[in-house]
Scaffold this active site. Sequence first.
Site, PDB file in Angstrom:
ATOM      1  N   ASP A  82       0.860  -1.200   0.157  1.00  0.00           N
ATOM      2  CA  ASP A  82       0.110   0.017   0.121  1.00  0.00           C
ATOM      3  C   ASP A  82       0.739   1.272   0.162  1.00  0.00           C
ATOM      4  O   ASP A  82       1.942   1.331   0.722  1.00  0.00           O
ATOM      5  CB  ASP A  82      -0.963   0.134   1.228  1.00  0.00           C
ATOM      6  CG  ASP A  82      -2.104   0.810   1.349  1.00  0.00           C
ATOM      7  OD1 ASP A  82      -2.521   1.571  -0.058  1.00  0.00           O
ATOM      8  OD2 ASP A  82      -2.537   1.463   2.372  1.00  0.00           O
ATOM      9  N   HIS A 201      -9.599   4.871  -0.970  1.00  0.00           N
ATOM     10  CA  HIS A 201      -8.706   5.020   0.216  1.00  0.00           C
ATOM     11  C   HIS A 201      -9.508   5.841   1.343  1.00  0.00           C
ATOM     12  O   HIS A 201     -10.542   6.457   1.102  1.00  0.00           O
ATOM     13  CB  HIS A 201      -7.583   5.882  -0.066  1.00  0.00           C
ATOM     14  CG  HIS A 201      -6.463   4.892  -0.864  1.00  0.00           C
ATOM     15  ND1 HIS A 201      -5.277   4.739  -0.217  1.00  0.00           N
ATOM     16  CD2 HIS A 201      -6.416   4.404  -2.028  1.00  0.00           C
ATOM     17  CE1 HIS A 201      -4.572   3.861  -1.237  1.00  0.00           C
ATOM     18  NE2 HIS A 201      -5.333   3.785  -2.160  1.00  0.00           N
ATOM     19  N   ASN A 223     -10.242   0.501   1.329  1.00  0.00           N
ATOM     20  CA  ASN A 223      -9.065   0.472   2.098  1.00  0.00           C
ATOM     21  C   ASN A 223      -9.686   0.957   3.463  1.00  0.00           C
ATOM     22  O   ASN A 223     -10.014   1.935   3.621  1.00  0.00           O
ATOM     23  CB  ASN A 223      -8.115   1.364   1.796  1.00  0.00           C
ATOM     24  CG  ASN A 223      -7.259   0.810   0.395  1.00  0.00           C
ATOM     25  OD1 ASN A 223      -7.709  -0.123  -0.262  1.00  0.00           O
ATOM     26  ND2 ASN A 223      -6.191   1.628   0.070  1.00  0.00           N
ATOM     27  N   ILE A 224      -9.238  -0.072   4.411  1.00  0.00           N
ATOM     28  CA  ILE A 224      -9.237   0.298   5.974  1.00  0.00           C
ATOM     29  C   ILE A 224      -8.280  -0.017   6.601  1.00  0.00           C
ATOM     30  O   ILE A 224      -7.586  -1.134   6.755  1.00  0.00           O
ATOM     31  CB  ILE A 224     -10.517  -0.641   6.220  1.00  0.00           C
ATOM     32  CG1 ILE A 224     -11.857  -0.204   5.571  1.00  0.00           C
ATOM     33  CG2 ILE A 224     -10.825  -0.333   7.996  1.00  0.00           C
ATOM     34  CD1 ILE A 224     -13.082  -1.240   5.680  1.00  0.00           C
ATOM     35  N   THR A 226      -7.158   2.585   9.633  1.00  0.00           N
ATOM     36  CA  THR A 226      -7.059   3.179  11.024  1.00  0.00           C
ATOM     37  C   THR A 226      -8.201   2.468  12.010  1.00  0.00           C
ATOM     38  O   THR A 226      -8.009   2.211  13.024  1.00  0.00           O
ATOM     39  CB  THR A 226      -7.451   4.760  10.881  1.00  0.00           C
ATOM     40  OG1 THR A 226      -6.438   5.363   9.952  1.00  0.00           O
ATOM     41  CG2 THR A 226      -7.570   5.329  12.327  1.00  0.00           C
TER      42      THR A 226
HETATM   43  P1  13P Z   1      -7.903   4.684   6.800  1.00  0.00           P
HETATM   44  O1  13P Z   1      -6.777   4.555   7.691  1.00  0.00           O
HETATM   45  O2  13P Z   1      -8.794   5.974   6.857  1.00  0.00           O
HETATM   46  O3  13P Z   1      -8.826   3.491   7.022  1.00  0.00           O
HETATM   47  O4  13P Z   1      -7.385   4.441   5.358  1.00  0.00           O
HETATM   48  C1  13P Z   1      -6.856   3.355   5.105  1.00  0.00           C
HETATM   49  C2  13P Z   1      -6.171   3.387   3.690  1.00  0.00           C
HETATM   50  O5  13P Z   1      -6.603   4.148   2.648  1.00  0.00           O
HETATM   51  C3  13P Z   1      -4.916   2.856   3.388  1.00  0.00           C
HETATM   52  O6  13P Z   1      -4.130   3.301   2.066  1.00  0.00           O
END
Ligand code: 13P
Length: 274
Positions: A82, A201, A223-224, A226
């Site tokens: 990523d 994202h 994408n997750i 956090t």
């Molecule tokens: P978050 O941390 O906001 O979930 O985003 C994840 C992300 O886009 C990783 O590329």
Amino acid sequence: MPLVTLNEILPQARRDGYAVAAFNVANLETLYSVVRAARAENSPLIVQVYQRLFEDDRAELIGVMARRLAEQSDAPMALHLDHGGTLDRVKQALDIGYTSVMIDGSALPFEENIALTSQAAALAHAAGATLEAEIGHVPFGDGEVKLSDAAEAAQFARQTKVDALAVSIGTAHGFYKKAPKLDIARAAQIGQSVPIPLVLHGGTGVSDEQLLSAITCGVAKINIATELQNLFIRGAAGEIERNGDNFKPVDVYLKPVEAQLFDYARAKIRTLRR
Ligand code: 13P
């Protein structure tokens, strides 16, 4: 089955109108929890790793575990770098068996992003892997959002031969101070102009309703990071509070935390396939 690329997962998702969760994992517990959640749902999965974990052996070791877990499963799973920042990082990920990589040239001027992404696409494809890139800019934290433009997205996809395109439609990475409002009209325009799967994202803190609207526009990978990682950290802190001074071995200590991650990931996977 062996690890697969994004091309074995995302085009079908876009065609059939669902999205696949891409979770950023950082250790055995986060990896194992999301893999078990995908298995429970018999769902495809993208396991992704931030580029800083490539600064030592972590990304490679996580990759070994991911490969082993994929081989024990009937549902397809991709292993993805990523936000790769350089071609060297892309090469490193390909060399250690990642089946997919992202090159992030989104902070560069458009033409430079095209040039960098085209080179990364050639590297990825020569290794039998897939490439994701970003147009517009999805910031980290309070950074400035640069929304993606549909005409530019179409040109970018055509010229670079990228396999999946991350678009900026109002999300940011990390927790939001104010609930985000996605530009769904823009997403729809981009989806009509670009045939390849789109990537969102900054999935943390976006309502299910907005995620599902984005999926109708061609978003096939969400994408997750956090939300999942915060659950791990808060979960561990909660266990410390509950257990006080009582010693428990690390694996026993973290079992209830893994259960929370499993439930979270399973619910998210189910939502994105609704
Ligand atoms: P978050 O941390 O906001 O979930 O985003 C994840 C992300 O886009 C990783 O590329």
